[in-house]
Design an enzyme around this catalytic site. Structure first.
Site, short mmCIF file in Angstrom:
data_model
loop_
_atom_site.label_atom_id
_atom_site.label_comp_id
_atom_site.label_asym_id
_atom_site.label_seq_id
_atom_site.Cartn_x
_atom_site.Cartn_y
_atom_site.Cartn_z
N MET A 261 0.72 -1.22 -0.05
CA MET A 261 -0.15 -0.15 0.05
C MET A 261 0.92 1.17 -0.14
O MET A 261 2.07 1.33 0.32
CB MET A 261 -1.05 -0.20 1.22
CG MET A 261 -1.87 -1.20 1.40
SD MET A 261 -2.90 -0.93 2.62
CE MET A 261 -4.05 0.28 2.57
N HIS A 262 0.42 2.16 -0.35
CA HIS A 262 0.91 3.73 -0.42
C HIS A 262 2.11 4.40 -1.04
O HIS A 262 2.14 5.38 -1.35
CB HIS A 262 1.18 3.92 1.42
CG HIS A 262 0.15 3.49 2.25
ND1 HIS A 262 -1.18 3.79 2.39
CD2 HIS A 262 0.35 2.90 3.40
CE1 HIS A 262 -1.81 3.23 3.53
NE2 HIS A 262 -0.90 2.67 4.16
N ASP B 270 -2.65 -4.94 -0.22
CA ASP B 270 -2.11 -6.21 0.46
C ASP B 270 -3.03 -6.51 1.74
O ASP B 270 -3.18 -7.73 2.08
CB ASP B 270 -0.82 -6.20 0.79
CG ASP B 270 -0.19 -5.21 1.75
OD1 ASP B 270 -1.26 -3.95 2.15
OD2 ASP B 270 0.98 -4.93 1.78
#
Length: 498
Positions: free
Chosen positions: A81-82, A239
């Site tokens: 992520m991110h 995820d």
């Protein structure tokens, strides 16, 4: 029988899980890649590494499974992520991706919260933390303006891989929720946030459900690997969302305790209106129209690894845990807080540090080992309690995955501290399983993720709570919660000596 491929694009490797419609694993492959640390606190990766790793996984599966190229019907992706990927007008990568575990953006987080904090929390249901994407964008705007001037598209890792596979640019809602630029309830990019921080809406990709088709594998790739029929690519998910799908977290009465390097306590939410006030993350789930709340312990398994490496370096993990079950609940009055690298939930505090409280001469190495397990579990309970207090939940069952699911004594500790039945996965395949399930639903093999879960996910017994231990831990947990406020000021004072 056709196959689906779940790809898990992680921080250190890309994994592929090939499955059939009966939920059977046909093949597995993995390819590693390096992390880049150009400065203290910086964590980056070259996106080309993900593409090379994917090619490697394709090649491995082609060798393992004779009919891989003729029976592969669909692919979906779970991604870290991110992490920020920036493309120019030619769709070339402008700089290495800034990863989720990069901590260079503290000042940008403060700026975001001071300028737009209340609105941000209202719209995204989260506060600005270094891991999120928006602070990374501000850092590039401020520190690399020459790069920002060339940006034409912002993607996350799995979406860049999806672009490479199909030539189209999309982002699913679960990953978009981790950017701090999504109106979570409305399911659209939050224009007020984009306007406040000078981010053109055209830089962001089209939003799509996790089971939505983003295209077919490009002709060049199909020819290169010998894929015979059309291979459909589905959007996939973040995820943690994929991990939740792969653990069967599709019911709000079931929680998930995941203990890896960090720890996560997660549960499904049916609406985006639970007011956690930023103390828990709230993101869109991979299941359409659903959400999930998540608390994070920064050093879960990392606490135990640190303890072993520091105090018992010659022992392996199983040896160190021998005898832990013979120590009574409470570790003889020894209490551990796992704040060894700071903490996230419920204390957003980078300067707090861990403690052993109550040491005396009767304590052995085994007492300390059990105290570490208990402290990690107490930290995850902080998130459970927030969910129970704010959302009025009562977890009937908790699925334990990761390192915490591998030791029966730790499973019992979890059952007693969480006061819930603990189950484990019969075959733990991680986020790649969730991605495979998304592809299976996308292909129409199943009507929804719940029906896919009935085939792909199965459990085995872990532990049930013992009433006498539940009572002891309830009392000890009250003591545990006093440690943070009692040590916060001292830890902050000690920071200058680190």
């Amino acid at each position: 029988m056709s196959y689906v491929l779940g790809i898990d694009l992680g921080t250190s490797s890309l994994k592929g899980l090939l499955m059939n419609k009966a939920g059977e694993v046909i093949g597995q492959a993995s390819s590693d890649y390096p992390l880049l640390h150009p400065a203290p606190g910086f964590s980056e990766q070259n996106p080309q590494e993900w593409l090379t790793a994917c090619e490697g996984v394709f090649a491995q599966l082609k060798e393992q499974v004779a009919d891989f190229t003729t029976k592969l019907a669909g692919i979906s992706i779970s991604g870290q992520m991110h992490s920020l990927v920036l493309l120019d007008e030619r769709d070339d990568v402008l700089r290495p991706a800034i990863l989720w575990n990069d901590v260079r953006t503290t000042s940008q987080c403060r700026e975001i919260m001071s300028r737009f904090g209340d609105e941000l929390l209202q719209v995204t249901k989260n506060i600005a933390l270094e891991g999120f994407t928006l602070p990374k964008i501000l850092w590039v705007q401020e520190e690399e303006p020459e790069i920002w001037q060339q940006v034409k598209k912002i993607l996350l890792p799995k979406d860049y891989l999806g672009f490479w596979l199909t030539g189209t640019k999309h982002m699913d809602y679960s990953d978009a929720a981790g950017t701090l630029m999504l109106d979570i309830a409305a399911g659209q990019w939050a224009q007020p946030i984009l306007d406040e921080f000078a981010i053109p809406a055209t830089y962001l990709p089209e939003l799509i459900d996790s089971t939505g088709e983003i295209g077919e594998i490009r002709k060049e790739l199909a020819e290169a690997f010998g894929f015979v029929g059309p291979v459909k690519i589905f959007a996939g998910a973040a995820d943690n969302a994929c991990g939740a799908v792969g653990a069967g977290i599709l019911d709000d009465s079931v929680g998930m305790a995941s203990i890896g390097t960090s720890g996560v306590f997660l549960s499904l939410e049916n609406a985006a209106d639970n007011e956690y006030g930023g103390k828990l993350h709230l993101f869109n789930h991979a299941a359409a129209g659903k959400y999930y709340a998540m608390g994070v312990t920064l050093a879960a398994g990392h606490s135990f690894s640190w303890f072993k490496d520091t105090f018992a370096p010659t022992q392996d993990f199983s040896e160190l845990l021998t005898g832990v079950g013979e120590i009574a609940a409470g570790s003889g009055g020894l209490l551990f807080t796992p704040y060894i690298v700071g903490e996230r939930t419920p204390h957003v505090d980078s300067q707090i540090r861990g403690s052993f409280i109550g040491m005396d001469t009767t304590h052995t190495l085994t007492h300390f080992a059990r105290a570490v397990l208990e402290g990690i579990t107490f930290s995850l309970k902080d998130s459970q309690v927030l969910m129970e207090d704010v959302a009025q939940k009562r977890f009937k069952k908790i699925v334990s995955i990761g390192g915490g699911a591998k030791n029966p004594d730790w499973l019992q500790i979890q059952a007693d501290i969480f006061d819930a039945e603990i189950v484990t996965l019969t075959a733990e395949q991680g986020p790649g399983l969730g991605a495979a399930m998304l592809a299976a639903v996308g292909l129409g093999w199943f009507s929804d993720l719940q029906s896919a879960s009935e085939v792909f996910v199965s459990y085995q017994k872990g532990a049930v709570p013992k009433s006498e231990n539940v009572a002891k831990y309830a009392k000890l947990y009250r003591s545990y919660r006093k440690v943070y406020p009692a040590t916060k000021e001292l830890c902050h004072e000690l920071a200058e000596f680190r």
